[in-house]
Every structure is written in C-alpha cells, then in structure tokens.
Design an enzyme around this catalytic site. Structure first.
Site, PDB file in Angstrom:
ATOM      1  N   ARG A   1       0.824  -1.223   0.000  1.00 27.64           N
ATOM      2  CA  ARG A   1       0.000   0.000   0.000  1.00 27.64           C
ATOM      3  C   ARG A   1       0.848   1.259   0.000  1.00 27.64           C
ATOM      4  O   ARG A   1       0.458   2.276   0.574  1.00 27.64           O
ATOM      5  CB  ARG A   1      -0.956   0.026   1.210  1.00 27.64           C
ATOM      6  CG  ARG A   1      -2.013  -1.055   1.193  1.00 27.64           C
ATOM      7  CD  ARG A   1      -3.193  -0.633   0.321  1.00 27.64           C
ATOM      8  NE  ARG A   1      -4.260  -1.610   0.409  1.00 27.64           N
ATOM      9  CZ  ARG A   1      -5.406  -1.417   1.058  1.00 27.64           C
ATOM     10  NH1 ARG A   1      -5.641  -0.284   1.666  1.00 27.64           N
ATOM     11  NH2 ARG A   1      -6.314  -2.355   1.084  1.00 27.64           N
TER      12      ARG A   1
ATOM     13  N   ASP B   1      -6.876  -2.691  -7.259  1.00 22.66           N
ATOM     14  CA  ASP B   1      -7.367  -3.312  -6.022  1.00 22.66           C
ATOM     15  C   ASP B   1      -7.716  -4.767  -6.293  1.00 22.66           C
ATOM     16  O   ASP B   1      -8.056  -5.116  -7.425  1.00 22.66           O
ATOM     17  CB  ASP B   1      -8.599  -2.572  -5.490  1.00 22.66           C
ATOM     18  CG  ASP B   1      -8.859  -2.938  -4.038  1.00 22.66           C
ATOM     19  OD1 ASP B   1      -8.234  -2.336  -3.159  1.00 22.66           O
ATOM     20  OD2 ASP B   1      -9.656  -3.868  -3.777  1.00 22.66           O
TER      21      ASP B   1
ATOM     22  N   ARG C   1      -6.381  11.823  -5.971  1.00 19.49           N
ATOM     23  CA  ARG C   1      -7.650  11.184  -5.586  1.00 19.49           C
ATOM     24  C   ARG C   1      -8.794  12.205  -5.573  1.00 19.49           C
ATOM     25  O   ARG C   1      -9.923  11.885  -5.949  1.00 19.49           O
ATOM     26  CB  ARG C   1      -7.448  10.556  -4.195  1.00 19.49           C
ATOM     27  CG  ARG C   1      -8.638   9.909  -3.566  1.00 19.49           C
ATOM     28  CD  ARG C   1      -8.951   8.571  -4.205  1.00 19.49           C
ATOM     29  NE  ARG C   1      -9.926   7.873  -3.383  1.00 19.49           N
ATOM     30  CZ  ARG C   1     -11.211   8.190  -3.323  1.00 19.49           C
ATOM     31  NH1 ARG C   1     -11.680   9.179  -4.044  1.00 19.49           N
ATOM     32  NH2 ARG C   1     -12.032   7.504  -2.543  1.00 19.49           N
TER      33      ARG C   1
ATOM     34  N   ARG D   1      -3.249   6.956   0.870  1.00 19.29           N
ATOM     35  CA  ARG D   1      -3.681   8.190   1.536  1.00 19.29           C
ATOM     36  C   ARG D   1      -2.641   8.842   2.431  1.00 19.29           C
ATOM     37  O   ARG D   1      -2.805   9.988   2.813  1.00 19.29           O
ATOM     38  CB  ARG D   1      -4.954   7.913   2.348  1.00 19.29           C
ATOM     39  CG  ARG D   1      -6.167   7.716   1.465  1.00 19.29           C
ATOM     40  CD  ARG D   1      -7.282   7.036   2.207  1.00 19.29           C
ATOM     41  NE  ARG D   1      -6.885   5.678   2.540  1.00 19.29           N
ATOM     42  CZ  ARG D   1      -7.692   4.770   3.068  1.00 19.29           C
ATOM     43  NH1 ARG D   1      -8.935   5.074   3.346  1.00 19.29           N
ATOM     44  NH2 ARG D   1      -7.260   3.552   3.337  1.00 19.29           N
TER      45      ARG D   1
ATOM     46  N   TYR E   1     -14.703 -11.528   0.247  1.00 18.59           N
ATOM     47  CA  TYR E   1     -15.424 -10.271   0.020  1.00 18.59           C
ATOM     48  C   TYR E   1     -16.673 -10.503  -0.830  1.00 18.59           C
ATOM     49  O   TYR E   1     -17.700  -9.865  -0.630  1.00 18.59           O
ATOM     50  CB  TYR E   1     -14.503  -9.243  -0.648  1.00 18.59           C
ATOM     51  CG  TYR E   1     -13.459  -8.714   0.316  1.00 18.59           C
ATOM     52  CD1 TYR E   1     -13.757  -7.661   1.178  1.00 18.59           C
ATOM     53  CD2 TYR E   1     -12.192  -9.273   0.393  1.00 18.59           C
ATOM     54  CE1 TYR E   1     -12.814  -7.178   2.082  1.00 18.59           C
ATOM     55  CE2 TYR E   1     -11.239  -8.795   1.285  1.00 18.59           C
ATOM     56  CZ  TYR E   1     -11.561  -7.754   2.124  1.00 18.59           C
ATOM     57  OH  TYR E   1     -10.631  -7.295   3.024  1.00 18.59           O
TER      58      TYR E   1
HETATM   59  O1  CP3 Z   1       0.008   0.640  -3.128  1.00 20.15           O
HETATM   60  C1  CP3 Z   1      -0.426  -0.523  -3.313  1.00 20.15           C
HETATM   61  O2  CP3 Z   1      -0.174  -1.466  -2.525  1.00 20.15           O
HETATM   62  C2  CP3 Z   1      -1.191  -0.842  -4.576  1.00 20.15           C
HETATM   63  C3  CP3 Z   1      -2.605  -0.811  -4.554  1.00 20.15           C
HETATM   64  C4  CP3 Z   1      -3.450  -1.712  -3.639  1.00 20.15           C
HETATM   65  C5  CP3 Z   1      -4.650  -1.232  -3.041  1.00 20.15           C
HETATM   66  N1  CP3 Z   1      -5.260  -2.292  -2.435  1.00 20.15           N
HETATM   67  C6  CP3 Z   1      -5.132   0.148  -3.125  1.00 20.15           C
HETATM   68  C7  CP3 Z   1      -6.222   0.619  -2.237  1.00 20.15           C
HETATM   69  C8  CP3 Z   1      -3.320  -3.058  -3.298  1.00 20.15           C
HETATM   70  C9  CP3 Z   1      -2.201  -4.042  -3.619  1.00 20.15           C
HETATM   71  C10 CP3 Z   1      -4.483  -3.419  -2.539  1.00 20.15           C
HETATM   72  C11 CP3 Z   1      -4.753  -4.779  -2.029  1.00 20.15           C
HETATM   73  C12 CP3 Z   1      -5.965  -5.038  -1.249  1.00 20.15           C
HETATM   74  N2  CP3 Z   1      -7.204  -4.447  -1.367  1.00 20.15           N
HETATM   75  C13 CP3 Z   1      -6.061  -6.065  -0.264  1.00 20.15           C
HETATM   76  C14 CP3 Z   1      -4.970  -7.031   0.120  1.00 20.15           C
HETATM   77  C15 CP3 Z   1      -3.961  -6.472   1.055  1.00 20.15           C
HETATM   78  C16 CP3 Z   1      -4.495  -6.144   2.441  1.00 20.15           C
HETATM   79  O3  CP3 Z   1      -4.466  -4.946   2.769  1.00 20.15           O
HETATM   80  O4  CP3 Z   1      -4.881  -7.062   3.167  1.00 20.15           O
HETATM   81  C17 CP3 Z   1      -7.377  -6.033   0.242  1.00 20.15           C
HETATM   82  C18 CP3 Z   1      -7.944  -6.934   1.318  1.00 20.15           C
HETATM   83  C19 CP3 Z   1      -8.098  -5.007  -0.467  1.00 20.15           C
HETATM   84  C20 CP3 Z   1      -9.530  -4.639  -0.332  1.00 20.15           C
HETATM   85  C21 CP3 Z   1      -9.746  -3.217   0.038  1.00 20.15           C
HETATM   86  N3  CP3 Z   1      -9.443  -2.131  -0.760  1.00 20.15           N
HETATM   87  C22 CP3 Z   1     -10.308  -2.724   1.238  1.00 20.15           C
HETATM   88  C23 CP3 Z   1     -10.784  -3.588   2.395  1.00 20.15           C
HETATM   89  C24 CP3 Z   1     -10.323  -1.321   1.139  1.00 20.15           C
HETATM   90  C25 CP3 Z   1     -10.903  -0.347   2.141  1.00 20.15           C
HETATM   91  C26 CP3 Z   1     -10.018  -0.144   3.305  1.00 20.15           C
HETATM   92  C27 CP3 Z   1      -9.027   0.948   3.034  1.00 20.15           C
HETATM   93  O5  CP3 Z   1      -7.828   0.714   3.250  1.00 20.15           O
HETATM   94  O6  CP3 Z   1      -9.478   2.023   2.625  1.00 20.15           O
HETATM   95  C28 CP3 Z   1      -9.733  -0.961  -0.096  1.00 20.15           C
HETATM   96  C29 CP3 Z   1      -9.516   0.404  -0.614  1.00 20.15           C
HETATM   97  C30 CP3 Z   1      -8.173   0.766  -1.130  1.00 20.15           C
HETATM   98  N4  CP3 Z   1      -7.380  -0.041  -1.901  1.00 20.15           N
HETATM   99  C31 CP3 Z   1      -7.507   2.023  -0.952  1.00 20.15           C
HETATM  100  C32 CP3 Z   1      -6.289   1.935  -1.649  1.00 20.15           C
HETATM  101  C33 CP3 Z   1      -5.249   3.013  -1.809  1.00 20.15           C
HETATM  102  C34 CP3 Z   1      -8.061   3.232  -0.202  1.00 20.15           C
HETATM  103  C35 CP3 Z   1      -9.169   3.863  -0.974  1.00 20.15           C
HETATM  104  C36 CP3 Z   1      -9.071   5.353  -1.245  1.00 20.15           C
HETATM  105  O7  CP3 Z   1      -8.024   5.908  -1.579  1.00 20.15           O
HETATM  106  O8  CP3 Z   1     -10.126   5.966  -1.174  1.00 20.15           O
END
Ligand code: CP3
Length: 348
Positions: free
Chosen positions: A23, A73, A36, A27, A156
C-alpha cells in the site's frame, strides 16, 4: 536479471535487501490525496490509466522504492466478473453478497478480458516510465502486478464486504463445499486470465494477496489457500516461466512451510505476527521471504521503528529477503518515517 528484486526472487541473498511497502501508494501521501480529489471515487481512479500510473509512481519517485506495485485493487476482479462494487467513503468496499448457485451462475468469466483493459493500460504506462528511468540511469525499479488470492476474493464476494470473522464464508466452505468450490473455480479461472494479461502488458513479478488465509482450519487452508494458489502458480509458470510470484498467506502461522512447498511460489510474504527466524526455518532456503515490519512501528517512527527494522534485517541476513511491511501502510503514517526507514535499510 539484474534488478535486485528479481535477483532475490531468483533465490539470491542480496545485502542490503531491496525494499518496497505494501500500500505504498495511498492516503498517507499528500500527492496521492491530491490526485484522488480529482476523481469521483476509488474505482474511477483505478480505471483512469494516466492517474493510476501517476499514483503508482509517486512513492517510487519520492522514496526510491525498489518496486512499483500496480495501483489497482483486489476487488477489481469481482467487479470484472460483473458483481457490483462500491467503495463507500471511509467505510470500505460494499458488494451484493453471493450466496446461491444462481448468484454464482451470473458471474461471467468472459467479461473479464474487456473489463480489465484500463488496468492493463496502467501496467503499460508504468512499465514505460520505469524503463525510461532505467535508461536514463535514474533507478532500476521492478513492476509488480497483483491479484487477490481466490480465497480472499471469495471472502469479500460472499460476505459482501469486509468482516472480522467472515462467518458466511466459513459456513459455506464447510457446509456447502460444492457451492463454495463452484465459486472458487470461477475466481481461479478469472485470476489466471487477469494475471496473464498483466504479464503480457509488462508486469515483471506478481503477488497474490491472501489477506484472510489465517481464518481457515488446516484442512480448508490446504484446499482453498494452498490448492487454489498452486493452480494459479502452475498455470502462470507454464506460460511465463521467468515471472516470479510472491504469495502472502496472511496469518498463515504454522502452515507457512506447507504453503511454500505446496504452492510453488518464489517468495512468501510474512505478516506482522510471524517471527522472521522461525518463518525462515519453515521455508526452503531457495524461497525468498518478504516482510514483515509492523505498520504501527512505522507510524511510531524514531527509535521504536529503527529497532524493529534492525531486528528484521538481522534475522533474515543471508537469506533471499525483500524488506516490506507485515501488512499495508496506514493512512496516518508520517512520510518522513518512511524516508527514515529507507535510509536505514540502504545504509545497513
Ligand atoms: O500501493 C499498493 O499497494 C497498490 C494498490 C493496492 C490497493 N489495495 C489500493 C487501495 C493493493 C495491492 C491493494 C490490495 C488489497 N485491497 C487487499 C490485500 C492487502 C491487504 O491490505 O490485506 C485487500 C484486502 C483489499 C480490499 C480493500 N481495498 C479494502 C478492504 C479497502 C478499504 C479499506 C481501506 O484501506 O481504505 C480498499 C480500498 C483501497 N485499496 C484504498 C487503496 C489506496 C483506499 C481507498 C481510497 O483511496 O479511497
């Protein structure tokens, strides 16, 4: 094969180890928040290749990470299969839950190829930029593509969003094994299509995120975490023998050794709870380890961060190791702490 991450994934111990952070685009970076803010939502950002490529590169430019991870994602896959997906502001993903044979039948693997087109364009744009930076002598960066592991994606899809327990998922896996397997089979096929397309578009390594692997009993872990990942790894190795795969069976604990040998991955990403030296003793020496700094140590910064990072570096010295977090970076992380961590690793 000169890029350090690819050397490590090929079984070589490199010192100091290469580093990137799960990640790393997100943010906690003001420049991410600025991009964003120009979008109508998270999926809008994921499907606008110019913007997605820009945020992919932000942490690479700012900190000099050894890898760029595609900005997308894991839930893009259910969305590509035709399941509705919304990211409610501040609440995480929301999907209509999949619970019946009809729900599964409605998922359409033939939609995937078309739906993922913008993500593949992001891969191409990022690869062009990192190749350009390498040609100019700025830095050698490895582009990592990814998908969720079938089990975590199913979590999910069935639950309809995040959960602490994923009770519906475990109830279906135990109580309606054929129904559960039918869903897994569709996800596995779609994931093979999705990851193959990422390699063809320019991804140099792949990662499978199994964030919820640790909620399963050993028998189901063998089947749905190891077995499902092994199918994907086997197919990708057959098509792309030179593209290494990193597996992240989060909270896999005592199953880590079996995971490493049973899936055939080139690296195992270990989570925050894993004692690095114990994990290393469970995993064959040619398989790389990735991890596993506590994201909250990075939030804390200072001496606490330096001590935690040093103990991981020392524990895995002599092994093929890619330094990373044990889970994703938290939004409240001070970017200066990330810079300090990278400086510490580079001077180790
Ligand atoms: O920088 C990176 O790692 C690349 C992008 C990436 C994102 N999500 C961007 C993201 C990657 C590799 C993921 C993987 C992901 N997504 C996982 C596996 C890793 C882990 O954290 O366990 C999972 C379970 C998800 C599902 C997911 N996506 C959730 C549960 C959420 C909401 C929670 C949160 O952190 O906001 C997301 C949203 C998400 N994915 C964001 C980002 C940058 C935040 C959203 C935003 O910017 O508004």
């Amino acid at each position: 094969m000169t890029k350090t991450i690819l050397r490590v994934l090929n079984g070589e111990a490199v010192w100091p180890p290469p580093v990137w952070l799960m990640r790393q685009a997100g943010r906690f970076l003001p420049e991410y928040r600025a991009v964003r803010a120009q979008t109508t939502g998270f999926m809008d950002l994921c499907t606008r290749p110019d913007l997605a490529a820009e945020v992919t590169m932000q942490p690479v430019r700012r900190f000099g990470m050894d890898a760029a991870i595609l900005f997308s994602d894991i839930l893009v896959l259910p969305w590509a299969l035709g399941q509705k997906l919304e990211f409610a502001e501040g609440e995480g993903p929301v999907l209509p839950p999949i619970r019946t044979a009809d729900d599964i039948a409605a998922l359409d693997v033939s939609r995937v190829r078309g739906a993922i087109a913008p993500i593949l364009e992001t891969v191409r744009l990022v690869r062009a930029e990192i190749d350009q930076r390498a040609a100019e002598g700025i830095a050698e960066t490895t582009l990592i593509g990814f998908a969720g592991s079938p089990f975590t994606v199913a979590c999910y899809m069935i639950e309809g969003g995040g959960s602490k327990e994923f009770a519906h998922v475990r109830a279906m896996a135990h109580g309606q094994p054929e129904l559960f397997q039918a869903l897994m089979d569709k996800i596995i096929q779609a994931t093979i299509t999705y990851l193959s397309a990422q390699v063809l578009a320019g991804a140099e390594a792949l990662m499978l995120f199994d964030s919820w692997a640790g909620i399963l009993s050993p028998g189901l872990f063998r089947k749905h975490v190891i077995g499902a990942s092994a199918q994907i790894v086997a197919k990708l190795r057959e098509r792309f023998p030179r593209t290494p795969i990193i597996g992240f069976p989060r909270l896999g604990g005592m199953m880590l050794g079996e995971y490493a040998t049973g899936t055939g991955v080139q690296a195992v990403a270990i989570d925050t709870s894993a004692e690095p030296s114990v994990a290393a003793s469970m995993i064959p020496p040619h398989v790389a380890l990735q991890g596993n700094l506590d994201p909250l140590a990075l939030v804390a910064g200072g001496d606490a961060l330096a001590a935690e990072a040093a103990s991981i570096l020392n524990a895995l010295k002599g092994r093929p190791h890619i330094f990373n977090l044990g889970h994703g970076i938290l939004p409240q992380t001070n970017p200066d702490h990330v810079a300090a961590l990278i400086a510490q690793i580079r001077s180790a």
